[in-house]
Write a protein that holds these residues in place. Structure first.
Motif, PDB file in Angstrom:
ATOM      1  N   VAL A  86       0.807  -1.131   0.046  1.00 49.59           N
ATOM      2  CA  VAL A  86      -0.085  -0.202  -0.086  1.00 49.59           C
ATOM      3  C   VAL A  86       0.693   1.537  -0.147  1.00 49.59           C
ATOM      4  O   VAL A  86       0.685   2.276  -1.282  1.00 49.59           O
ATOM      5  CB  VAL A  86      -1.489  -0.276   1.366  1.00 49.59           C
ATOM      6  N   VAL A  87       1.827   1.231   0.919  1.00 51.31           N
ATOM      7  CA  VAL A  87       2.127   2.238   0.728  1.00 51.31           C
ATOM      8  C   VAL A  87       3.074   2.816   0.102  1.00 51.31           C
ATOM      9  O   VAL A  87       3.546   3.805  -0.709  1.00 51.31           O
ATOM     10  CB  VAL A  87       3.830   2.305   2.162  1.00 51.31           C
ATOM     11  N   ALA A  88       4.097   1.762  -0.944  1.00 58.51           N
ATOM     12  CA  ALA A  88       4.608   1.586  -2.298  1.00 58.51           C
ATOM     13  C   ALA A  88       3.877   2.469  -3.595  1.00 58.51           C
ATOM     14  O   ALA A  88       4.151   3.312  -4.422  1.00 58.51           O
ATOM     15  CB  ALA A  88       5.687   0.142  -2.733  1.00 58.51           C
ATOM     16  N   LYS A  89       2.322   1.471  -3.485  1.00 65.62           N
ATOM     17  CA  LYS A  89       1.225   2.294  -4.312  1.00 65.62           C
ATOM     18  C   LYS A  89       0.834   3.554  -4.389  1.00 65.62           C
ATOM     19  O   LYS A  89       0.900   4.153  -5.263  1.00 65.62           O
ATOM     20  CB  LYS A  89       0.708   1.810  -4.131  1.00 65.62           C
ATOM     21  N   LEU A  90       0.947   4.130  -2.631  1.00 65.01           N
ATOM     22  CA  LEU A  90       0.797   5.568  -2.568  1.00 65.01           C
ATOM     23  C   LEU A  90       2.334   6.296  -3.076  1.00 65.01           C
ATOM     24  O   LEU A  90       2.148   7.221  -3.294  1.00 65.01           O
ATOM     25  CB  LEU A  90       0.421   5.983  -1.404  1.00 65.01           C
ATOM     26  N   LYS A  91       3.450   6.093  -3.211  1.00 63.94           N
ATOM     27  CA  LYS A  91       4.115   6.951  -2.961  1.00 63.94           C
ATOM     28  C   LYS A  91       4.872   7.187  -4.563  1.00 63.94           C
ATOM     29  O   LYS A  91       4.983   7.532  -5.420  1.00 63.94           O
ATOM     30  CB  LYS A  91       5.756   6.039  -2.433  1.00 63.94           C
ATOM     31  N   SER A  92       4.376   5.406  -5.399  1.00 58.27           N
ATOM     32  CA  SER A  92       4.883   5.473  -6.816  1.00 58.27           C
ATOM     33  C   SER A  92       4.095   6.377  -7.679  1.00 58.27           C
ATOM     34  O   SER A  92       4.078   6.029  -9.037  1.00 58.27           O
ATOM     35  CB  SER A  92       5.043   4.396  -7.063  1.00 58.27           C
ATOM     36  N   THR A  93       2.702   6.663  -7.574  1.00 59.49           N
ATOM     37  CA  THR A  93       1.727   6.992  -8.180  1.00 59.49           C
ATOM     38  C   THR A  93       1.578   8.149  -8.041  1.00 59.49           C
ATOM     39  O   THR A  93       0.939   8.936  -7.670  1.00 59.49           O
ATOM     40  CB  THR A  93       0.212   6.149  -7.614  1.00 59.49           C
ATOM     41  N   ASP A  94       2.219   9.534  -9.312  1.00 59.76           N
ATOM     42  CA  ASP A  94       2.227  10.615  -9.011  1.00 59.76           C
ATOM     43  C   ASP A  94       1.651  11.835  -9.548  1.00 59.76           C
ATOM     44  O   ASP A  94       1.368  12.499  -8.602  1.00 59.76           O
ATOM     45  CB  ASP A  94       3.177  10.978 -10.327  1.00 59.76           C
ATOM     46  N   GLU A  95      -0.074  10.791  -9.952  1.00 57.20           N
ATOM     47  CA  GLU A  95      -1.667  11.641 -10.025  1.00 57.20           C
ATOM     48  C   GLU A  95      -1.889  12.171  -8.146  1.00 57.20           C
ATOM     49  O   GLU A  95      -2.993  12.268  -8.722  1.00 57.20           O
ATOM     50  CB  GLU A  95      -1.964  10.917 -11.053  1.00 57.20           C
ATOM     51  N   TYR A  96      -1.889  11.049  -7.680  1.00 60.47           N
ATOM     52  CA  TYR A  96      -2.198  11.240  -6.792  1.00 60.47           C
ATOM     53  C   TYR A  96      -2.041  12.659  -6.160  1.00 60.47           C
ATOM     54  O   TYR A  96      -3.052  13.230  -5.162  1.00 60.47           O
ATOM     55  CB  TYR A  96      -1.848  10.399  -5.087  1.00 60.47           C
ATOM     56  N   VAL A  97      -0.832  13.130  -5.868  1.00 58.04           N
ATOM     57  CA  VAL A  97      -0.335  14.493  -5.599  1.00 58.04           C
ATOM     58  C   VAL A  97      -0.330  14.410  -4.017  1.00 58.04           C
ATOM     59  O   VAL A  97      -1.165  15.132  -3.437  1.00 58.04           O
ATOM     60  CB  VAL A  97      -1.068  15.475  -6.768  1.00 58.04           C
ATOM     61  N   ILE A  98       0.386  13.783  -3.274  1.00 55.40           N
ATOM     62  CA  ILE A  98       0.984  13.451  -2.033  1.00 55.40           C
ATOM     63  C   ILE A  98       2.462  13.550  -1.604  1.00 55.40           C
ATOM     64  O   ILE A  98       2.839  12.985  -2.963  1.00 55.40           O
ATOM     65  CB  ILE A  98      -0.566  12.400  -1.360  1.00 55.40           C
ATOM     66  N   SER A  99       2.356  13.338  -0.452  1.00 50.44           N
ATOM     67  CA  SER A  99       3.706  12.881   0.641  1.00 50.44           C
ATOM     68  C   SER A  99       4.868  12.201   0.513  1.00 50.44           C
ATOM     69  O   SER A  99       3.446  11.014   0.304  1.00 50.44           O
ATOM     70  CB  SER A  99       4.189  14.295   1.181  1.00 50.44           C
ATOM     71  N   ASP A 100       5.369  11.579   0.765  1.00 54.61           N
ATOM     72  CA  ASP A 100       5.598  10.148   1.901  1.00 54.61           C
ATOM     73  C   ASP A 100       5.814   9.852   2.779  1.00 54.61           C
ATOM     74  O   ASP A 100       5.872   9.214   2.876  1.00 54.61           O
ATOM     75  CB  ASP A 100       7.123   9.651   0.743  1.00 54.61           C
ATOM     76  N   ASN A 101       4.793  10.885   3.282  1.00 61.69           N
ATOM     77  CA  ASN A 101       4.637  10.953   5.078  1.00 61.69           C
ATOM     78  C   ASN A 101       3.332  10.129   5.128  1.00 61.69           C
ATOM     79  O   ASN A 101       2.508  11.085   4.980  1.00 61.69           O
ATOM     80  CB  ASN A 101       4.519  12.086   5.587  1.00 61.69           C
ATOM     81  N   PHE A 102       3.513   9.363   5.579  1.00 60.31           N
ATOM     82  CA  PHE A 102       2.298   8.363   6.538  1.00 60.31           C
ATOM     83  C   PHE A 102       1.582   8.139   8.323  1.00 60.31           C
ATOM     84  O   PHE A 102       3.039   8.092   8.733  1.00 60.31           O
ATOM     85  CB  PHE A 102       2.662   7.006   5.540  1.00 60.31           C
ATOM     86  N   GLY A 103       0.835   8.078   8.233  1.00 59.28           N
ATOM     87  CA  GLY A 103       0.128   7.797   9.262  1.00 59.28           C
ATOM     88  C   GLY A 103      -0.303   6.336   9.716  1.00 59.28           C
ATOM     89  O   GLY A 103      -0.884   6.906   8.545  1.00 59.28           O
TER      90      GLY A 103
END
Length: 247
Positions: A86-103
């Motif tokens: 999940v973390v890798a997916k969120l980090k790798s998809t540029d269209e989401y426009v989010i940081s690499d910081n997760f809680g």
């Protein structure tokens, strides 16, 4: 964005909520449901999603499902691998426009997974906070090992009995895996929980204090998250303030 796939299994999906004014600095809260590692669904966390959307509107939310353990298909390392995916997916998809910081915010088994991943498997230090709502912290607790109801659940999750591999039970315990670099953690427990002894939260709190890891411990008069409404509201309020201050 509903049922975003992050793997080949039908259970490897998450719902993603992105604020309209997000930037590359937008942080994401990952929600992990409970269910004894063998059951549950991301819909169980919709109430947390609603709290975040109302009181923390600047955060993105990933409400996840993960592969459930079955006989012969234990939770570990499968479910930790799913959190990493999940973390890798969120980090790798540029269209989401989010940081690499997760809680991470987890309930029961989901809280255990959140702590374990954040403390022991977050190789790139992307996890900046963890919230445990009635999460197990110590698989080696005699209250589990000697309980005829709970012991089989842990054997299903681990795939092995404690007698055959006590070291593995310790390896899967956030209490044993926390380090001085573990992320800030907020803990919520009930003093009459039939599944999670109070010592699970107290000992985790003490261990994090020993490691000088910022943490907050909250104990309510009740069971496995089924507290009176005023205590539930108190917990939600403290969670919101913790996220605002520490994430």
């Amino acid at each position: 964005m509903y049922d975003v796939s992050y793997g080949s299994s039908n259970q490897q999906k998450f719902d993603l909520y992105l604020p309209s004014n997000r930037t590359i600095n937008t942080k994401t809260l990952i929600l992990v449901h409970g269910g004894g590692w063998t059951a549950g669904d991301k819909a169980d966390m919709n109430y947390v999603t609603n709290i975040i959307k109302q009181y923390l509107p600047g955060y993105a939310i990933a409400n996840i499902n993960y592969r459930l353990a079955t006989s012969g298909n234990p939770a570990f390392p499968m479910q930790i691998d799913d959190l990493a995916a999940v973390v890798a997916k969120l980090k790798s998809t540029d269209e989401y426009v989010i940081s690499d910081n997760f809680g991470f915010i987890g309930v029961s088994a989901g809280a255990h997974l959140s702590m374990l991943y954040g403390y022991a498997y977050d190789a790139n230090s992307n996890v900046k906070m963890v919230a445990s709502i009635v999460g197990p912290t110590d698989f080696t607790d005699v209250n589990y090992l000697n309980n005829p109801t709970l012991a089989p659940m842990f054997e299903m999750a681990t795939g092995v009995s404690y007698a055959y591999n006590p070291g593995y039970y310790q390896q899967l315990s956030p209490l044993s895996r926390a380090t001085s670099s573990s992320p800030p953690t907020i803990l919520f427990y009930g003093n009459q929980d039939p599944l999670i002894p109070t010592t699970q939260g107290v000992n985790m709190h003490n261990r994090l204090n020993q490691l000088s890891v910022y943490n907050e411990f909250n104990l309510y008069n009740g069971g496995h998250g089924d507290w009176i409404i005023n205590d539930q509201l108190d917990a939600y309020g403290k969670l919101v303030i913790f996220v605002q201050n520490k994430f």
